[in-house]
Write a protein that holds these residues in place. Structure first.
Motif, PDB file in Angstrom:
ATOM      1  N   PHE A 182       2.456  -5.543  33.170  1.00  0.00           N
ATOM      2  CA  PHE A 182       1.375  -5.772  34.126  1.00  0.00           C
ATOM      3  C   PHE A 182       0.076  -5.104  33.675  1.00  0.00           C
ATOM      4  CE2 PHE A 182       4.905  -6.510  37.244  1.00  0.00           C
ATOM      5  CZ  PHE A 182       4.594  -7.846  37.465  1.00  0.00           C
ATOM      6  N   VAL A 183       0.190  -3.923  33.065  1.00  0.00           N
ATOM      7  CA  VAL A 183      -1.011  -3.257  32.541  1.00  0.00           C
ATOM      8  C   VAL A 183      -1.652  -4.126  31.459  1.00  0.00           C
ATOM      9  CG1 VAL A 183      -1.859  -1.271  31.242  1.00  0.00           C
ATOM     10  CG2 VAL A 183      -0.205  -0.932  33.090  1.00  0.00           C
ATOM     11  N   GLY A 184      -0.797  -4.633  30.544  1.00  0.00           N
ATOM     12  CA  GLY A 184      -1.310  -5.505  29.488  1.00  0.00           C
ATOM     13  C   GLY A 184      -1.908  -6.786  30.035  1.00  0.00           C
ATOM     14  N   THR A 185      -1.261  -7.348  31.051  1.00  0.00           N
ATOM     15  CA  THR A 185      -1.750  -8.592  31.648  1.00  0.00           C
ATOM     16  C   THR A 185      -3.097  -8.376  32.342  1.00  0.00           C
ATOM     17  OG1 THR A 185       0.522  -9.350  31.991  1.00  0.00           O
ATOM     18  CG2 THR A 185      -1.198 -10.447  33.261  1.00  0.00           C
ATOM     19  N   ILE A 186      -3.255  -7.250  33.029  1.00  0.00           N
ATOM     20  CA  ILE A 186      -4.533  -6.949  33.685  1.00  0.00           C
ATOM     21  C   ILE A 186      -5.656  -6.826  32.663  1.00  0.00           C
ATOM     22  CG2 ILE A 186      -5.786  -5.132  34.929  1.00  0.00           C
ATOM     23  CD1 ILE A 186      -3.208  -4.653  36.533  1.00  0.00           C
ATOM     24  N   ILE A 187      -5.382  -6.128  31.561  1.00  0.00           N
ATOM     25  CA  ILE A 187      -6.390  -5.986  30.501  1.00  0.00           C
ATOM     26  C   ILE A 187      -6.747  -7.353  29.917  1.00  0.00           C
ATOM     27  CG2 ILE A 187      -6.819  -5.051  28.195  1.00  0.00           C
ATOM     28  CD1 ILE A 187      -5.065  -2.658  28.983  1.00  0.00           C
ATOM     29  N   ALA A 188      -5.702  -8.176  29.673  1.00  0.00           N
ATOM     30  CA  ALA A 188      -5.940  -9.515  29.122  1.00  0.00           C
ATOM     31  C   ALA A 188      -6.748 -10.370  30.092  1.00  0.00           C
ATOM     32  CB  ALA A 188      -4.601 -10.190  28.804  1.00  0.00           C
ATOM     33  N   ALA A 189      -6.448 -10.282  31.378  1.00  0.00           N
ATOM     34  CA  ALA A 189      -7.172 -11.068  32.381  1.00  0.00           C
ATOM     35  C   ALA A 189      -8.642 -10.667  32.449  1.00  0.00           C
ATOM     36  CB  ALA A 189      -6.510 -10.885  33.745  1.00  0.00           C
ATOM     37  N   LEU A 190      -8.906  -9.369  32.353  1.00  0.00           N
ATOM     38  CA  LEU A 190     -10.293  -8.893  32.367  1.00  0.00           C
ATOM     39  C   LEU A 190     -11.055  -9.393  31.135  1.00  0.00           C
ATOM     40  CD1 LEU A 190      -9.743  -5.221  33.606  1.00  0.00           C
ATOM     41  CD2 LEU A 190     -10.785  -7.120  34.892  1.00  0.00           C
ATOM     42  N   ILE A 191     -10.372  -9.390  29.981  1.00  0.00           N
ATOM     43  CA  ILE A 191     -11.012  -9.878  28.750  1.00  0.00           C
ATOM     44  C   ILE A 191     -11.307 -11.371  28.853  1.00  0.00           C
ATOM     45  CG2 ILE A 191     -10.629 -10.326  26.282  1.00  0.00           C
ATOM     46  CD1 ILE A 191      -9.056  -7.695  26.175  1.00  0.00           C
ATOM     47  N   ILE A 192     -10.355 -12.136  29.395  1.00  0.00           N
ATOM     48  CA  ILE A 192     -10.544 -13.579  29.545  1.00  0.00           C
ATOM     49  C   ILE A 192     -11.707 -13.881  30.489  1.00  0.00           C
ATOM     50  CG2 ILE A 192      -9.504 -15.693  30.462  1.00  0.00           C
ATOM     51  CD1 ILE A 192      -6.800 -14.659  29.397  1.00  0.00           C
ATOM     52  N   ALA A 194     -14.242 -11.954  31.111  1.00  0.00           N
ATOM     53  CA  ALA A 194     -15.518 -11.487  30.559  1.00  0.00           C
ATOM     54  C   ALA A 194     -15.965 -12.292  29.353  1.00  0.00           C
ATOM     55  CB  ALA A 194     -15.399 -10.011  30.184  1.00  0.00           C
ATOM     56  N   THR A 195     -15.022 -12.732  28.513  1.00  0.00           N
ATOM     57  CA  THR A 195     -15.390 -13.374  27.243  1.00  0.00           C
ATOM     58  C   THR A 195     -14.865 -14.798  27.097  1.00  0.00           C
ATOM     59  OG1 THR A 195     -13.420 -12.597  26.060  1.00  0.00           O
ATOM     60  CG2 THR A 195     -15.316 -11.098  26.163  1.00  0.00           C
ATOM     61  N   GLY A 196     -13.847 -15.173  27.877  1.00  0.00           N
ATOM     62  CA  GLY A 196     -13.248 -16.491  27.722  1.00  0.00           C
ATOM     63  C   GLY A 196     -12.287 -16.576  26.545  1.00  0.00           C
ATOM     64  N   TRP A 197     -11.976 -15.432  25.939  1.00  0.00           N
ATOM     65  CA  TRP A 197     -11.086 -15.420  24.766  1.00  0.00           C
ATOM     66  C   TRP A 197      -9.626 -15.532  25.218  1.00  0.00           C
ATOM     67  CZ3 TRP A 197      -8.606 -10.973  21.814  1.00  0.00           C
ATOM     68  CH2 TRP A 197      -8.152 -11.404  20.561  1.00  0.00           C
ATOM     69  N   LEU A 198      -9.029 -16.724  25.076  1.00  0.00           N
ATOM     70  CA  LEU A 198      -7.701 -17.013  25.604  1.00  0.00           C
ATOM     71  C   LEU A 198      -6.581 -16.303  24.841  1.00  0.00           C
ATOM     72  CD1 LEU A 198      -8.083 -20.864  26.243  1.00  0.00           C
ATOM     73  CD2 LEU A 198      -8.304 -18.990  27.901  1.00  0.00           C
ATOM     74  N   GLN A 199      -6.842 -15.929  23.591  1.00  0.00           N
ATOM     75  CA  GLN A 199      -5.793 -15.287  22.805  1.00  0.00           C
ATOM     76  C   GLN A 199      -5.406 -13.929  23.362  1.00  0.00           C
ATOM     77  OE1 GLN A 199      -4.372 -17.074  20.923  1.00  0.00           O
ATOM     78  NE2 GLN A 199      -5.603 -18.305  19.528  1.00  0.00           N
ATOM     79  N   ALA A 200      -6.240 -13.359  24.222  1.00  0.00           N
ATOM     80  CA  ALA A 200      -5.923 -12.049  24.808  1.00  0.00           C
ATOM     81  C   ALA A 200      -4.613 -12.116  25.591  1.00  0.00           C
ATOM     82  CB  ALA A 200      -7.060 -11.591  25.713  1.00  0.00           C
ATOM     83  N   ASP A 201      -4.375 -13.244  26.246  1.00  0.00           N
ATOM     84  CA  ASP A 201      -3.139 -13.416  27.020  1.00  0.00           C
ATOM     85  C   ASP A 201      -1.919 -13.368  26.112  1.00  0.00           C
ATOM     86  OD1 ASP A 201      -1.585 -14.215  29.414  1.00  0.00           O
ATOM     87  OD2 ASP A 201      -1.300 -16.080  28.283  1.00  0.00           O
ATOM     88  N   THR A 202      -2.015 -14.074  24.974  1.00  0.00           N
ATOM     89  CA  THR A 202      -0.891 -14.125  24.037  1.00  0.00           C
ATOM     90  C   THR A 202      -0.654 -12.768  23.385  1.00  0.00           C
ATOM     91  OG1 THR A 202      -1.463 -16.427  23.558  1.00  0.00           O
ATOM     92  CG2 THR A 202       0.014 -15.324  22.013  1.00  0.00           C
ATOM     93  N   ILE A 203      -1.728 -12.119  22.966  1.00  0.00           N
ATOM     94  CA  ILE A 203      -1.608 -10.821  22.297  1.00  0.00           C
ATOM     95  C   ILE A 203      -0.998  -9.777  23.251  1.00  0.00           C
ATOM     96  CG2 ILE A 203      -2.917  -8.894  21.325  1.00  0.00           C
ATOM     97  CD1 ILE A 203      -4.854 -10.996  20.176  1.00  0.00           C
ATOM     98  N   ALA A 204      -1.399  -9.823  24.518  1.00  0.00           N
ATOM     99  CA  ALA A 204      -0.859  -8.878  25.500  1.00  0.00           C
ATOM    100  C   ALA A 204       0.649  -9.053  25.655  1.00  0.00           C
ATOM    101  CB  ALA A 204      -1.542  -9.071  26.849  1.00  0.00           C
ATOM    102  N   SER A 205       1.094 -10.308  25.684  1.00  0.00           N
ATOM    103  CA  SER A 205       2.524 -10.568  25.854  1.00  0.00           C
ATOM    104  C   SER A 205       3.325 -10.058  24.653  1.00  0.00           C
ATOM    105  CB  SER A 205       2.783 -12.062  26.072  1.00  0.00           C
ATOM    106  OG  SER A 205       2.432 -12.806  24.933  1.00  0.00           O
ATOM    107  N   VAL A 206       2.764 -10.183  23.441  1.00  0.00           N
ATOM    108  CA  VAL A 206       3.451  -9.717  22.234  1.00  0.00           C
ATOM    109  C   VAL A 206       3.544  -8.191  22.210  1.00  0.00           C
ATOM    110  CG1 VAL A 206       3.329  -9.563  19.713  1.00  0.00           C
ATOM    111  CG2 VAL A 206       2.857 -11.737  20.852  1.00  0.00           C
ATOM    112  N   LEU A 207       2.417  -7.525  22.492  1.00  0.00           N
ATOM    113  CA  LEU A 207       2.393  -6.064  22.465  1.00  0.00           C
ATOM    114  C   LEU A 207       3.389  -5.471  23.465  1.00  0.00           C
ATOM    115  CD1 LEU A 207      -1.437  -5.332  22.136  1.00  0.00           C
ATOM    116  CD2 LEU A 207       0.330  -5.108  20.365  1.00  0.00           C
ATOM    117  N   VAL A 208       3.409  -6.031  24.652  1.00  0.00           N
ATOM    118  CA  VAL A 208       4.326  -5.537  25.682  1.00  0.00           C
ATOM    119  C   VAL A 208       5.776  -5.771  25.267  1.00  0.00           C
ATOM    120  CG1 VAL A 208       5.133  -5.889  28.032  1.00  0.00           C
ATOM    121  CG2 VAL A 208       2.692  -5.739  27.570  1.00  0.00           C
ATOM    122  N   SER A 209       6.057  -6.945  24.711  1.00  0.00           N
ATOM    123  CA  SER A 209       7.423  -7.269  24.295  1.00  0.00           C
ATOM    124  C   SER A 209       7.904  -6.328  23.194  1.00  0.00           C
ATOM    125  CB  SER A 209       7.502  -8.720  23.805  1.00  0.00           C
ATOM    126  OG  SER A 209       7.262  -9.614  24.862  1.00  0.00           O
TER     127      SER A 209
END
Length: 317
Positions: A182-192, A194-209
């Motif tokens: 959830f921490v990673g997802t919140i950070i990814a959502a804020l990045i998306i 602010a910037t529209g960078w969709l890869q943040a969602d994917t990267i967050a899921s990998v780091l958490v896993s």
């Protein structure tokens, strides 16, 4: 806990056996564990429904990844709850250690499930990294924030019992993994947002896993060590042997084994050569006292007045 009586049974063939008798119970308080696991299960089940729906609507892999972990959490917590209750049943003539080892089987199952789920999420993330899909950042953020609060509550409930029970530790790792998710997802959502960078969602899921995978592997390893009756990591077999050899009257020690029955319940057995028969009771009592220094409560000592190597089985240490 076991209670040491320190008595010896002397036989014509020169053996004496001493056991730390009594009932074996896992430490940590079974009733308290059941209560904590039940609360965490109710919180997690309610959150699973909310997050799965939110992940589908927002099209967020990070949220769906967390929902996948939540699904395994519900199963893991349910299993841990059942085992915490069932393992309190008393021992029987058929199962002389009772059902204490069920806790370790549950911990192994939880760890193995986490490894599998983490690997599947990383596989899906690699595919999505090549072909990004649109994500609704605002909904993703709202659901993740709700999940963070709920998992903080569950983690707080389970943490006090996670250090004394491998079973609860397995459930706690599931919750902790989702908390990180959830921490990673919140950070990814804020990045998306602010910037529209969709890869943040994917990267967050990998780091958490990857983080979850590390804890899960440790849980599987510790469970397998107990199932294989390995010497506990915090006890040196050489130090145990040296301590026994340091007792007056002990000439040699062989067939020495130290193992965990379940979390917090350590047992040992050994054959000890003591030629002077009048020293047997002295040696027995000091062996039990020495093992308590290592946190070993269930002790079985076979005293011998002559070498028995040629008459014993092949499993020796």
């Amino acid at each position: 806990m076991t209670h040491d009586h320190g008595h010896a049974h002397d036989h014509g063939h020169g053996h004496a056996h001493a056991h730390g008798h009594g009932h074996l119970h896992a430490h940590g308080g079974g009733a308290d564990q059941v209560r904590r696991l039940r609360i965490a299960l109710l919180i997690t089940a309610a959150l699973l429904v909310a997050e799965f729906a939110g992940g589908l609507i927002a099209n967020s892999l990070a949220l769906l990844a967390d929902a996948g972990h939540l699904l395994t959490d519900v199963a893991a917590l349910g299993l841990s709850l059942f085992v915490a209750w069932f393992s309190r049943k008393p021992e029987t003539p058929k199962r002389t250690y009772g059902y204490l080892r069920l806790e370790i089987l549950a911990a192994f199952a939880n760890g193995a499930t986490l490894v599998l789920v983490s690997a599947l999420i990383i596989w899906e993330a690699v595919a999505r990294f090549r072909h990004p899909e649109p994500v609704r950042g605002a909904l993703m953020l709202a659901v993740a924030a709700l999940g963070l609060v709920a998992n903080l509550a569950s983690a707080k409930v389970l943490h006090p019992a996670s250090g004394s029970s491998l079973n609860v530790r397995g459930a706690y790792l599931h919750i902790l993994g989702d908390l990180l998710g959830f921490v990673g997802t919140i950070i990814a959502a804020l990045i998306i947002q602010a910037t529209g960078w969709l890869q943040a969602d994917t990267i967050a899921s990998v780091l958490v896993s990857v983080l979850i995978l590390r804890g899960a592997w440790a849980l599987v390893r510790d469970s397998v060590d107990i199932l294989l009756e390995s010497t506990p990591a915090h006890i040196s077999l050489a130090a145990v042997r040296a301590r026994l050899l340091g007792i007056a009257g002990v000439e040699s020690v062989h067939d020495l084994h130290v193992w965990s029955v379940t979390s917090g319940v350590v047992a040992m057995s050994a054959h000890v050569l003591v030629r002077a028969h009048d020293r047997h009771q002295h040696v027995l009592e000091h062996c039990h006292e020495a093992m308590r220094e290592f946190g070993i409560d269930h002790v079985t000592i076979q005293l011998e007045r002559e070498e028995m190597h040629g008459k014993e089985g092949p499993v020796h240490a």
